[in-house]
Every structure is written in C-alpha cells, then in structure tokens.
Design a protein around this motif. Structure first.
Motif, PDB file in Angstrom:
ATOM      1  N   HIS A 246     -68.496   5.282-119.142  1.00 57.66           N
ATOM      2  CA  HIS A 246     -66.961   4.956-119.031  1.00 57.66           C
ATOM      3  C   HIS A 246     -66.878   3.653-119.838  1.00 57.66           C
ATOM      4  N   TYR A 247     -67.934   2.578-119.735  1.00 57.42           N
ATOM      5  CA  TYR A 247     -67.910   1.713-120.646  1.00 57.42           C
ATOM      6  C   TYR A 247     -67.883   1.863-121.903  1.00 57.42           C
TER       7      TYR A 247
ATOM      8  N   VAL B  75     -62.105   2.373-118.824  1.00 56.42           N
ATOM      9  CA  VAL B  75     -62.168   1.612-117.576  1.00 56.42           C
ATOM     10  C   VAL B  75     -60.901   1.619-116.928  1.00 56.42           C
TER      11      VAL B  75
ATOM     12  N   VAL C 243     -60.050   5.165-115.554  1.00 55.37           N
ATOM     13  CA  VAL C 243     -60.990   5.220-114.266  1.00 55.37           C
ATOM     14  C   VAL C 243     -59.903   4.491-113.191  1.00 55.37           C
ATOM     15  N   GLN C 244     -59.538   3.257-113.723  1.00 54.13           N
ATOM     16  CA  GLN C 244     -58.816   2.534-112.555  1.00 54.13           C
ATOM     17  C   GLN C 244     -57.505   3.393-111.962  1.00 54.13           C
TER      18      GLN C 244
ATOM     19  N   PRO D 251     -63.486  -4.726-112.623  1.00 53.96           N
ATOM     20  CA  PRO D 251     -63.524  -3.251-113.096  1.00 53.96           C
ATOM     21  C   PRO D 251     -64.775  -2.775-112.930  1.00 53.96           C
TER      22      PRO D 251
ATOM     23  N   LEU E 223     -65.089  -1.339-109.512  1.00 53.95           N
ATOM     24  CA  LEU E 223     -64.300  -0.128-109.148  1.00 53.95           C
ATOM     25  C   LEU E 223     -64.806   0.998-109.974  1.00 53.95           C
ATOM     26  N   VAL E 224     -65.377   0.803-111.077  1.00 55.47           N
ATOM     27  CA  VAL E 224     -65.963   2.204-111.886  1.00 55.47           C
ATOM     28  C   VAL E 224     -67.044   2.804-111.151  1.00 55.47           C
TER      29      VAL E 224
ATOM     30  N   TRP F  40     -65.800   4.452-108.160  1.00 59.80           N
ATOM     31  CA  TRP F  40     -65.299   5.893-108.316  1.00 59.80           C
ATOM     32  C   TRP F  40     -66.491   6.749-108.670  1.00 59.80           C
TER      33      TRP F  40
END
Lengths: 274, 267, 433
Positions: A42-43, A48, A51-52, C177, C180-181, C184
């Motif tokens: 994701h990064y 990000v 995903v949030q 962040p 959170l990731v 998830w």
C-alpha cells in the motif's frame, strides 16, 4: 526435545508434537508476513488514503452504507459493498437505467440550495465541471449548515494532489476537526474557502475522470431526504432537534443553534469519517 | 496409553553390557516400632534443611514419613502400628507421566524414579498425581543455622526453594557405589539407603528385585507381603510385610462401607 | 461511567482525542474515581506477589497435600469462562454468524484478560517461574500440562494479535496512517488467527480436563477415555464452549448496568443464550453418562467404593446434584426454551447458573480431588486459602477490570453502541438476522 540436547531420542510423540506446533507457528508467521507485505505494498503504491477510506467505510453502520439506488427507490433494500465507488460496482449500470421511484423532496421547504449544475459526493461536497477542464469543489448546503462558521480551515496548497475519498481539506468548529472528503482525484490549482462559494479548484489527474460515484439529477433530493432523516436521528438524540422535526427551515448555523449536541459524533456520521 | 511406555527421551541410553537393576524394599510392619530413626537419618543424609518455625506437618519435607495406623476397633481391643512411607518407586509412575518438563524420570538402570530439582519449575502437578503423598515441595528457602552447614552431606545437593523433591533411595549413596564399581571394573554392586541402615529393628530390607536370589526378592514374593493401592496399577517397588491380617488389609481402601478414616495423627 | 446524553461530560481536552468519535463517556474525574479502588486492589495484589517471590510460597496456605489450591482452581475457571473469545471467534469467522460481530471485540478483550490473568497467577503459583521455558526445551510429550503450556502460550499470542486491531482503531492511533493500514490488513486476515485460536483452544481446554482425567493415582479424578484422551478432555472442551457465550452475556449486561447504556441488541443475547442452552444440554447428558460410568466401573476397579467420594463433608451427594442438576440441567433447560429466552431475566439467570456450573466443576475437580484420601489410613483434609492467595487473585481481577475499563472507554468494544444510542427505543429490538 531437540536433537542437540543430551540423550535425545526421537519418539512418535515428539514428531507429532513438533509437527503440529510447527504448523501452528508457521501459519501465524506466514499470515503476519503477508500482512506486512500488503502494508508495504500500500505504501509503495501510495494507497494509504484509499485504505483509510476503506477502513472508515467499514466502520460506518449499516444504516449509513445504503446504496444510492435504494435511496432513489430503484431497489427496496441494498447495502453498498464497494465503499460508494459505483465505478467498481457491477450492478450500478443496470440500476442506473431504471427511473427513480421516489417523490422528489422539496428542498426549498428546508431552505436548502442544491443547484442542478453540480454533482454531489456523499460526504457533502459538490463538483462542478468547468469549461476550461478544471473542476471546482465546494461544500454543499447541508455541509455548510452543519459546520456553520468554521473556526478555521486547513486547505491544501496549489500543486498538492487530492484523491477521491481522501481528505480534501480539514475544517474546525469548536475544536472539533472535520475531515472533508474529496469527491474526485485531482491536482489543486486554486483554493477558496468558507468565505467564498467554493473551496478548491482542481485539474483532473486523468483525461477521463471517473465521476460514476457522484450523485446527480433527481437522485440528489432522494439522497438528501435520507441525510436529513439521519441528521434528525443524530441531533434528535444528541441534542434538541426541534427545528427539523417541525419541518421548519434548517438553521444556517446548526452548531451555533444547538450547542448541547455532540457535534463531534454528528460530523463523524455526516462527513463519513467515523 | 502412550504414557505406559517408559519415557526415555532424556535418559542416558542403556548400555547393553550393563546390569539392569530394580531396586526395591520390603518393610516389615511387624518390626516397625515407630521410633522415627529412618525419618531422622533420611533428613540428615539428604540435606533436608531444619524446619522453620512456620512449617507444619503439611508443609515440611519428610522424604521418609512414618504414619501411625490402627485397626479401628474400640479402644480396649484396638491394635496399632506404623507405616513408614518413602517414595514407592513405582514401575509405572503417575508422576513421571504428568511432569511437563521431564524433571521426573524412571531410571532404566536402577528402576529408581529420579527427581531433577534443577529442572523442576514447581508446578506441583506431580504432587497432585501421586496417590502416596510421597512428594514434597520446598515452600521456603532452605537455611541452616550457622555452623550446621558443616553437617551437610557432600554427596547430595541441597534443593532450592520452589521445587519438588522426594525419596530417591539415597541416590548419593547409589552414585558412590556406582563410582566405586566403575573404579573396580565390577558391575556387580549394591548399596544400602540411609533409612535401611538406621532402622534399629532391621524392619527394612533393601536390594535388587531383579535378582531372584536376593532377600528382598524372596520377601516380596511372600504371601504376607503386599503393596499399597496395587489396584491403581502403579506397580510400586516398595513392598510391605505383615503377619497380621489387619495390617495387610491396609493395602486398599475398605469397599464394604466401614469407616476407613484414620483417627490418629502422624508420628 | 455513566455519561449524560445531552450534556457532554467534563472530559479533559487531551483525553477527548482518544475517545471514539461519537461515544458518550463519563467525565475524567468520575472515571478516575472508578479506577481508584481497583488500583488499590491491584497494589495489594502486587504486594502479595512480592511476598511470594521474596519469601517463597510458604506465605500461602498451600501445602504438600494441596499443591493445587485457590489459584489453580480459579485459573481453570477463568480460562473456561474466557472460552467465550475462541468460541465467538469460531461462530463469527468460521460459521459466519454475523450477529456475533456486536460482541466479538468485547469477547476478544475478555479472552485476552482471562488468559493473561491466568498466566500471571501461574507465574506466582509455580515455585520457579523463571524456569517455565524449560517446558519448551525439555517437553514431556506425554504430559497434558505440556500441551496446555504450549497451547496457552501460543493462544495468548493469538489473542494479542486479535486485540491489536481493536487497539489500533482507537481514535488517536487511527490517525497514524501506518497503524491504520496495518490494522486494515491485519483485520482482513483475522479469520486465519481466529481459526488458529479455535484449534489451540480446543486442545488446551481439553487438556486442562485431561490434566485431571489422567491422574491414575486419584480415583476421584481419573477417567477412562479414547486413545490418550480421558473423557474429561471432551467434557472440559464442551463445558467451556457452552459457558463462553454465557460469560459474554453476563459481562455485557454488567457493562450495560454500570454504564447505563444499551450496548447490544436484545436478539444477540438470545442467540448467545441459545448457543449456551444447546451446548450445555449436550454437556449435561454426556457428563451424566460419564458420571455413571465412572461411579459404576472406573472407580471400583481403582479400589474405591463410589459412595466414599461423597462421604466426607462438605462434599456430600448434594455436590454432585448441584453440579449436574442445579448448575447444569436447569440453566440448560432455561436457555433451551424459546419462550423463556424471550425474557431477559431468564437469560441472565440461565447465564449465571451456567457460569457458576463451570466454576463449580473446576472447583470440584481441583479441590475435592486433592481433599479426598487415597491411602486407607489417609485423612480427608481441608484447606482454606489465606489472604495472600486471595490478594494475588484479587490483583488479577483488578488488572482485568482496569484494562477492560480503559478498553471500554477508549476503544470500540461494542460496534452497535452508537447505533443504539441514536435509535429510538422501540427500534432497538428489531432482529438483524
């Protein structure tokens, strides 16, 4: 137990025991590894914010996740499973062909102004496509009334990128932060603010920006009716929602009119950031 | 059950040329006077620390313990006696089965149930599993009054607080005998535990049950010999002998509904 | 912990950033007032722990006969009650019962607290806690306790992993962040951990029963069984699974009572109560069968007349009756009846009796087993725990209450809380199924 401990002899018990626990520990380790890989992915792909939004959407209650076609009366009951991204939804094109069945709500009765020249995002922002290819983003009339006069806003700088369902800007009212979601992808070219009618002007990042998820036409009033119902429930319990119940016009500055309400909670629900 | 196979995971591999012994005892209850010499000698031999003030008969360490018994008849005709209880050195030890970290093992060479206090972490599951109450926990730090440490037996390591210990047929003496046998190049050795030596009436006979000719083997086969709680299937290697029926009847609990509680207290 | 609905309570600004958006919580001062006595109890527990570590276990009333006492009994009870975590995970992630979502977070926290609390008590209970790792180095694969140690250690890790996403969902943490990731992605793979947790729980709950069932030297506890597993193995698994949901009912109702809020919909109580009812019925049937076999065959072959087990006061025949009928059959029937389940009072009563039943069963298996004589000249022995034992356990209870209170205040333990707070009262009971 282990071959390098003195006097060790393998027995069936050892083999069974080590195999079972090895498998359990390996399963857990592999799963954690996969999790970390996905996080890094994701990064790497700069997802990000995406995903949030997924995570926030997941946290919304069932009531908050209704499909736009349910609101428009095209289907009796339907929960959205695509995080309000109708471009990704297989059923969306089918539903779109059906005529909306709800009676349009007279927005004027509440004194709300939702011009038809715009597309609306479910997080109470609007998008107007300009002739020069840019898009103007603003807070819709209900959003404005929810915030009243914000203490301050934190806007992105020209050149910054905003992504759909990511943070467009932050507004603060009575020390309560509100993360306003961006309705589209784009690069900021100019910023307005609460004093102006609009907040951001963006240049789309793609030639054909995906606008399928935005509400338009008669849908808007159907959606808004549900939003007012939600707000009614929220302020009805968290504060005295007399104005709405009476069918009177919505106040210009709701937090100012009802300081007793837990506006933090209301903002989380109404701006889709629980 | 899996547990019935002797656990050899950490035991030294048995060398084929070495003699396999089954050390055992026959205790003649008719000879026991309840004097307690065995208990005293045992404590001294095995470096049991002197009991602290707070210690009761339920928290003390008595690797050999003499219980008073009687035939539960009314007083003028009542007969009484004593039962010395060391570890029964079961051939199928319930304690070995339950120890989570192999701190208990049946020595394949001597038949003695060994307790490794340095590996024991003190969960006391073995104490719950032992029907003979032959296991003792170190509830306190062992301490010897100044000067008394001189009396310590150098052949036996004292145990620390927080571990379980039990009678191991004086393994200090066994090791000395084994060492001597190795020096002599002669595998044909035996030895005598401290309690056996100390008993003034020679009530305890000790030896190798595998050796058909030994006194202990002969006595164990005597019709007057019995083992406690034989029905549990633990196969103790400590036998008891009595010519009195009421003493032999102590072996099992009374199944006929007569009260079977002990009215006396321990010696 | 009650917060008023209309007027936001006086919560310190700094604290507000940690409270889940929209949750009503009591004022900071009031919360501190609630925590204070528990912190006191925790400190007392820590002092008692210090005494045990400094002077040895002679500070307790445990003795050579009662090597297992209050601590082991309560550990077993707490672990059985904490089974709610694994069982609700099983219902939600494996059987896909969506309703369980409303209580899963609370169940996970409770499971974590029960297990970590039990492990903490064990660390005091064993004589040489620093040697606990020996079990991993020299495991006796024949010992039920080895299996328990392995499973509980790994399961505690699983519970920690399950707890982590709930913590990371805290408002403050969520704003970071990377947290959170991570949350998830971890959340998405939670069924794997839930599955592992179910597997581990199944075995160690069973092995805790096996612990007693294999004690050949204790005819009161010894049971025959299948292969290496005595019947107590299966009975413990079943009883733990049966009361797990009941414990969730009771804790949730207790939190509702203390906070003065509605946290879950009524139908969730009914689903959980029914689960307990069905499982407890099966358990009582099998337990009765097992008891008959044991009294008429197993114990006689071990040389103990069955009437003898109940000859010594206070363990009379009433003990057996209480365990199987009052704490078993009655709650099973109460919770099995659909008509009776409609009444919240009956659900509470049934859940209380079911939980008491499992606690009583663990008490009997631990304490009565050791109290009963084995040798013919043995005495029946009584053991009463002293203040050190109570204090250590009280400390663990305090720890659990404190951590749970913090979790309730700052985390989203009951996802329906917001919805119920907002919904008009009559809508609350609409079924979601």
């Amino acid at each position: 137990m282990f071959p390098f401990v003195d006097g060790f002899q393998w027995t069936f018990g050892h083999i069974l025991f080590l195999t079972v626990f090895g498998m359990v520990v390996a399963t857990m380790a592999v799963t954690l590894f996969v999790v970390i890989q996905r996080v890094l992915d994701h990064y790497r792909k700069d997802r990000v914010e995406h995903v949030q939004w997924q995570s926030d959407f997941h946290d919304l209650s069932e009531m908050d996740r209704r499909c736009r076609h349910e609101l428009a009366g095209r289907v009796p009951r339907r929960e959205c499973h695509n995080a309000f991204d109708c471009g990704e939804c297989r059923e969306h094109p089918k539903f779109e062909k059906i005529e909306p069945a709800t009676t349009a709500l007279s927005l004027e009765a509440f004194g709300l102004d939702f011009p038809a020249d715009r597309l609306y995002h479910r997080g109470h922002t609007w998008v107007r496509l300009e002739d020069d290819g840019t898009m103007t983003i603003g807070l819709d009339d209900l959003g404005k009334r929810l915030l009243g006069a914000p203490d301050r806003v934190e806007l992105p700088k020209p050149g910054d990128e905003v992504s759909v369902n990511g943070a467009a800007w932050y507004a603060f009212r009575n020390e309560t932060p509100v993360r306003v979601l961006s309705p589209v992808d784009g690069v900021v070219v100019a910023t307005g603010g609460p004093d102006q009618d609009w907040y951001l002007k963006v240049r789309p990042t793609r030639a054909n920006p995906n606008l399928a998820h935005l509400l338009r036409g008669p849908e808007v009033s159907a959606w808004l009716r549900r939003e007012l119902e939600r707000l009614q429930i929220l302020v009805g319990v968290t504060g005295a929602g007399a104005a709405l119940a009476d069918g009177g016009a919505l106040m210009e500055d709701l937090p100012g009119a009802q300081p007793e309400t837990n506006w933090d909670g209301v903002y989380g629900k109404m701006f889709l950031a629980p | 059950m899996m547990a019935n196979t002797p656990n050899t995971a950490t035991a030294a591999p048995v060398q084929e040329n070495r003699k396999i012994r089954r050390f055992g005892m026959v205790i003649n209850l008719d000879n026991c006077t309840g004097c307690g010499s065995c208990m005293m000698t045992c404590a001294v031999e095995n470096n049991c620390a002197p009991a602290k003030e707070k210690i009761t008969d339920r928290t003390g360490i008595t690797l050999m313990r003499v219980f008073p018994v009687n035939d539960r008849q009314p007083m003028p005709v009542r007969q009484a006696g004593f039962v010395p209880m060391p570890c029964m050195q079961c051939e199928d030890p319930p304690c070995e089965l339950v120890c989570p970290q192999q701190a208990v093992e049946l020595d394949p060479l001597s038949g003695i149930v060994d307790q490794m206090p340095q590996r024991c972490f003190g969960c006391r599951y073995c104490m719950a599993a032992c029907p003979y109450h032959a296991r003792y926990f170190n509830w306190y730090d062992p301490e010897w009054p100044k000067g008394m440490e001189q009396t310590l037996n150098p052949a036996v390591a004292p145990r620390m607080r927080g571990v379980v210990e039990k009678c191991d047929f004086c393994h200090g003496r066994l090791h000395l005998a084994e060492d001597q046998a190795a020096i002599d190049g002669n595998d044909d050795y035996t030895y005598t535990p401290a309690c056996v030596e100390a008993c003034p009436t020679q009530a305890i006979v000790f030896g190798d049950l595998n050796d058909e000719d030994s006194e202990v083997s002969q006595l164990a086969k005597d019709p007057n010999s019995f083992r406690f709680l034989a029905k549990l299937g633990t196969e103790p290697k400590v036998y008891y002998y009595s010519e009195h029926e009421w003493r032999r009847n102590l072996a099992e609990r009374d199944m006929n509904g007569n009260a079977s509680r002990n009215e006396g207290k321990e010696a | 912990m009650t917060g008023t609905i209309t007027k936001p309570a006086a919560i310190a600004t700094v604290e507000k950033k940690w409270i889940v958006r929209g949750h009503e919580r009591c004022s900071t001062a009031r919360f501190m007032g609630w925590l204070a006595p528990w912190i006191g109890l925790l400190l007392l527990g820590l002092y008692a722990t210090y005494l045990c570590f400094r002077y040895g276990l002679g500070e307790t009333h445990l003795d050579n006969r009662f090597g297992f006492g209050l601590w082991i009994f309560l550990d077993l009870a707490v672990i059985a009650l904490g089974a709610g975590a694994f069982f609700s995970g099983f219902l939600l992630y494996i059987l896909k019962w969506k309703e369980i979502k409303a209580v899963i977070n609370s169940a996970v926290v409770l499971g974590f607290l029960c297990y970590s609390g039990a492990v903490a008590v064990l660390a005091v209970d064993v004589g040489q806690p620093l040697r606990a790792w020996f079990t991993f180095w020299h495991p006796n694969t024949h010992s039920m306790l080895t299996e328990v140690t392995f499973c509980i250690t790994v399961y505690l890790v699983v519970l920690t992993i399950e707890y982590l996403p709930i913590i990371l969902k805290n408002r403050k943490f969520k704003s970071i962040p990377s947290f959170l990731v991570f949350e998830w992605e971890l959340h998405k793979l939670m069924p794997v951990f839930a599955g592992v947790g179910v597997f581990l729980s199944f075995f160690h709950q069973g092995s805790l029963g096996g612990l007693f069932g294999v004690m050949r030297g204790r005819p009161f506890a010894f049971r025959e069984g299948f292969s290496i597993w005595p019947t107590t193995f299966f009975l413990f698994v079943l009883s733990a699974a049966a009361v797990g949901p009941s414990f969730i009912i009771l804790t949730t109702k207790l939190v509702e009572k203390i906070t003065g809020k509605r946290l879950v919909k009524q139908d969730i109580y009914r689903v959980l109560a029914k689960t307990t009812g069905v499982l407890l019925t099966v358990y009582v049937a099998l337990k009765s069968l097992d008891t008959l076999l044991w009294l008429n065959s197993t114990s006689i072959r071990a040389g103990v007349a069955p009437w003898e087990f109940y000859e010594f006061r206070p363990f009379g025949h009433a003990t057996l009756f209480t365990e199987i009928v009052i704490f078993g059959m009655i709650p099973a029937l109460l919770l099995l009846s659909r008509r009776l389940r409609e009444r919240p009072g009956v659900i509470t009563l049934g859940a209380v009796l079911a939980c008491l039943g499992v606690v009583f069963n663990r008490f009997v298996m631990t304490i009565q087993t050791l109290a009963l004589p084995t040798l013919s000249f043995d005495e029946f022995m009584i053991y009463l725990p002293n203040w050190v034992e109570y204090a250590v356990f009280g400390g663990v209870i305090a720890y659990a209450v404190i951590v749970y209170s913090l979790s309730y205040r700052y985390l989203n333990l009951f996802p329906q809380e917001m919805e119920l707070q907002l919904a008009p009262k009559e809508v609350n009971d609409v079924s979601v199924r």
